[in-house]
Design a protein around this motif. Structure first.
Motif, PDB file in Angstrom:
ATOM      1  N   HIS A 394      20.906  51.241  32.438  1.00 14.71           N
ATOM      2  CA  HIS A 394      21.078  51.037  30.982  1.00 14.71           C
ATOM      3  C   HIS A 394      21.217  52.383  30.264  1.00 14.71           C
ATOM      4  O   HIS A 394      22.019  52.539  29.349  1.00 14.71           O
ATOM      5  CB  HIS A 394      19.881  50.278  30.404  1.00 14.71           C
ATOM      6  N   LEU A 395      20.414  53.328  30.691  1.00 15.20           N
ATOM      7  CA  LEU A 395      20.458  54.659  30.069  1.00 15.20           C
ATOM      8  C   LEU A 395      21.818  55.315  30.371  1.00 15.20           C
ATOM      9  O   LEU A 395      22.460  55.906  29.494  1.00 15.20           O
ATOM     10  CB  LEU A 395      19.307  55.504  30.636  1.00 15.20           C
ATOM     11  N   GLU A 396      22.233  55.160  31.630  1.00 15.32           N
ATOM     12  CA  GLU A 396      23.534  55.678  32.044  1.00 15.32           C
ATOM     13  C   GLU A 396      24.650  55.047  31.206  1.00 15.32           C
ATOM     14  O   GLU A 396      25.517  55.745  30.662  1.00 15.32           O
ATOM     15  CB  GLU A 396      23.715  55.323  33.530  1.00 15.32           C
ATOM     16  N   SER A 397      24.587  53.714  31.032  1.00 13.50           N
ATOM     17  CA  SER A 397      25.622  53.016  30.235  1.00 13.50           C
ATOM     18  C   SER A 397      25.613  53.505  28.790  1.00 13.50           C
ATOM     19  O   SER A 397      26.670  53.664  28.179  1.00 13.50           O
ATOM     20  CB  SER A 397      25.391  51.502  30.229  1.00 13.50           C
ATOM     21  N   GLU A 469      19.649  48.575  22.734  1.00 11.10           N
ATOM     22  CA  GLU A 469      20.520  47.397  22.570  1.00 11.10           C
ATOM     23  C   GLU A 469      20.914  46.823  23.932  1.00 11.10           C
ATOM     24  O   GLU A 469      20.856  45.610  24.149  1.00 11.10           O
ATOM     25  CB  GLU A 469      21.772  47.778  21.769  1.00 11.10           C
ATOM     26  N   ILE A 470      21.305  47.714  24.851  1.00  9.96           N
ATOM     27  CA  ILE A 470      21.720  47.241  26.185  1.00  9.96           C
ATOM     28  C   ILE A 470      20.515  46.632  26.911  1.00  9.96           C
ATOM     29  O   ILE A 470      20.604  45.576  27.528  1.00  9.96           O
ATOM     30  CB  ILE A 470      22.316  48.402  27.021  1.00  9.96           C
ATOM     31  N   SER A 471      19.362  47.307  26.816  1.00  7.46           N
ATOM     32  CA  SER A 471      18.180  46.847  27.558  1.00  7.46           C
ATOM     33  C   SER A 471      17.652  45.517  27.032  1.00  7.46           C
ATOM     34  O   SER A 471      17.216  44.666  27.807  1.00  7.46           O
ATOM     35  CB  SER A 471      17.050  47.875  27.472  1.00  7.46           C
ATOM     36  N   ILE A 472      17.656  45.338  25.722  1.00  6.95           N
ATOM     37  CA  ILE A 472      16.987  44.157  25.152  1.00  6.95           C
ATOM     38  C   ILE A 472      17.964  43.014  24.876  1.00  6.95           C
ATOM     39  O   ILE A 472      17.659  41.861  25.120  1.00  6.95           O
ATOM     40  CB  ILE A 472      16.248  44.527  23.843  1.00  6.95           C
ATOM     41  N   ASN A 473      19.153  43.340  24.412  1.00 13.80           N
ATOM     42  CA  ASN A 473      20.045  42.276  23.937  1.00 13.80           C
ATOM     43  C   ASN A 473      20.912  41.682  25.037  1.00 13.80           C
ATOM     44  O   ASN A 473      21.470  40.618  24.858  1.00 13.80           O
ATOM     45  CB  ASN A 473      20.959  42.792  22.813  1.00 13.80           C
TER      46      ASN A 473
END
Ligand SMILES: [Zn+2]
Length: 474
Positions: A394-397, A469-473
């Motif tokens: 997710h961090l990478e994205s 946003e990527i991690s939670i949504n």
């Protein structure tokens, strides 16, 4: 004159007026004492709340009140100097959701030579393009990026049914590794925090450091770090005290000879999974013979170890470093021979390298059995976090979505920080400050004229927001 006026006002009111720079209306703002302020303005105020290590309460109280004013759920984990920590959470910790921890430290190192600062170190001066002052980057700047990302997330989304909590965790004395900081929080409140992952401070964009031949950005997410082994050496040799007759053996002389042996000795060049990956990535950014050598590090170990020795910033990732940081004698007068000399060594070990082996190595190289070696501080070996972990990707994205033509690699940090104790408890930890900074800014960290570009401050908050946003949504 103007600066004098600012100082006078700050003495009278507790806050300095902020030097106005124009921030676009579209910039996200949070409430501070009922005024809506942008990230550079809030960072400026935070810098003005001076917080040297073990003196965090004043700044901590202020930061906590800002978090509270903006609707975060506050949990106090110690509220005095050297033991001042708090969690500010998106949702109540009582909900027991897996928690994304945004970790930062309240304390800063001292200002050094304050006469060398262009703007006073605790003025929080805002120029057209920068925020100035101790902590502007390390770690108040990073904390403000995290806080703004969290509060912007909160303002954009309905979080009632969220599958994760997010906690802004501010702690004491990271710089001095005191007991009242992150270790205290983890020993007493780990269960309450329920971390799924911790995101902490790390490296900025790397291409300057590795002298890449392209302008495309390269980011390193640290998945592991070297660990400190701080040693105290002591040598006592009683002698007749007068300096007019030189004894055959005396403490200053014997210690000098021993340290000279140590300083001359080259430490071993050691490959690990992580540092090999770094070489290969640097190889991708080079051309010709350099590229070939770097892409085949095992075949060219001898050449690489010779070359990299002259680049301490990179070489420190391939060796256990031993740095002599102080030499003291019980000096009384220039004509008296001290009978005791003590030395401190700051050693940094590759993550899984045994400390006993390092101490034995030092003993052997000193060639003096009379010198005692004691451990002042150390940290246990920590497991590297996994690049297979969901939050790593997710961090990478988030970085891929924020920068063009960017490369992201897992790296090892040469320094220890507060993510280490989380990893020791088996929690996945990733550290990075996802911004581009010129080498001049990097040189100002822990030195004079620390400052951060306003653009970088906004960008860092944007990357962290995307990460949430990527991690939670999704
Ligand atoms: Zn720091």
């Amino acid at each position: 004159m103007r600066l004098k006026l600012i100082f006078l006002l700050s003495f009278l009111t507790g806050y300095s007026p902020i030097v106005e720079a124009n921030f676009a209306d579209s910039v996200f703002r949070i409430s501070v004492n009922s005024k809506m302020l942008s990230a550079p303005e809030v960072l400026s105020l935070y810098i003005q709340h001076k917080s040297l290590s073990s003196h965090e309460q004043y700044a901590g109280d202020w930061l906590k009140s800002v978090c509270h004013e903006n609707g975060l759920h506050i949990y106090e984990y110690g509220n005095e100097d050297a033991n001042y920590n708090f969690a500010a959470s998106l949702l109540p910790l009582e909900n027991n959701l897996p928690n994304i921890i945004l970790l930062n430290h309240i304390d800063v190192v001292d200002e050094g030579d304050s006469s060398s600062w262009i703007h006073p170190p605790f003025s929080g001066y805002i120029s057209e393009s920068e925020v100035w002052g101790r902590g502007a980057f390390d770690n108040k700047g990073a904390a403000i990026m995290q806080l703004f990302s969290l509060l912007e997330y909160k303002s954009k989304y309905d979080t009632i049914a969220s599958k994760y909590n997010v906690t802004f965790l501010a702690v004491s004395c990271e710089e001095t590794m005191c007991e009242g900081g992150v270790e205290y929080v983890l020993n007493k409140y780990l269960h309450d925090l329920n971390p799924a992952v911790v995101i902490g401070e790390g490296a900025t964009e790397l291409s300057d450091l590795i002298e890449a031949e392209t302008d495309d950005p390269i980011f390193g997410i640290s998945i592991v770090q070297k660990r400190p082994l701080w040693l105290h050496l002591e040598l006592s040799i009683p002698t007749l005290g007068h300096g007019s007759v030189t004894p055959l053996e005396y403490a200053c002389k014997e210690m000098t000879i021993a340290l000279s042996n140590l300083a001359k000795k080259k430490t071993r060049f050691i490959y690990t999974k992580e540092n090999i990956k770094i070489l290969k990535t640097i190889g991708n950014e080079k051309s010709g013979i350099s590229k070939f050598v770097l892409k085949h590090p095992r075949c060219f170990k001898f050449i690489l170890s010779k070359k990299l020795r002259n680049k301490p910033e990179i070489f420190s990732l391939f060796t256990n470093t031993i740095t002599i940081t102080s030499i003291n004698s019980n000096f009384r007068a220039i004509n008296q021979i001290p009978n005791k000399v003590s030395v401190t060594l700051d050693c940094r070990l590759l993550p899984e390298y045994p400390q006993k082996k390092t101490i034995k190595f030092i003993q052997k190289v000193l060639k003096n059995d009379e010198i005692s070696i004691d451990i002042v501080a150390t940290k246990g070996p920590t497991m590297a976090s996994s690049i297979e972990n969901l939050f790593y990707s997710h961090l990478e994205s988030a970085i891929f979505e924020s920068y063009e033509n960017v490369t992201v690699i897992p790296i090892m940090l040469p320094n220890y920080n507060d993510v280490g104790p989380f990893r020791s408890k088996g929690i996945q930890g990733f550290s990075i400050i996802p911004i581009e900074l010129d080498i001049e800014y990097l040189k100002s960290i822990h030195s004079e004229n620390e400052r951060i570009p306003i653009e970088a401050l906004f960008m860092g908050a944007k990357v962290y927001l995307k990460f949430l946003e990527i991690s939670i949504n999704k």
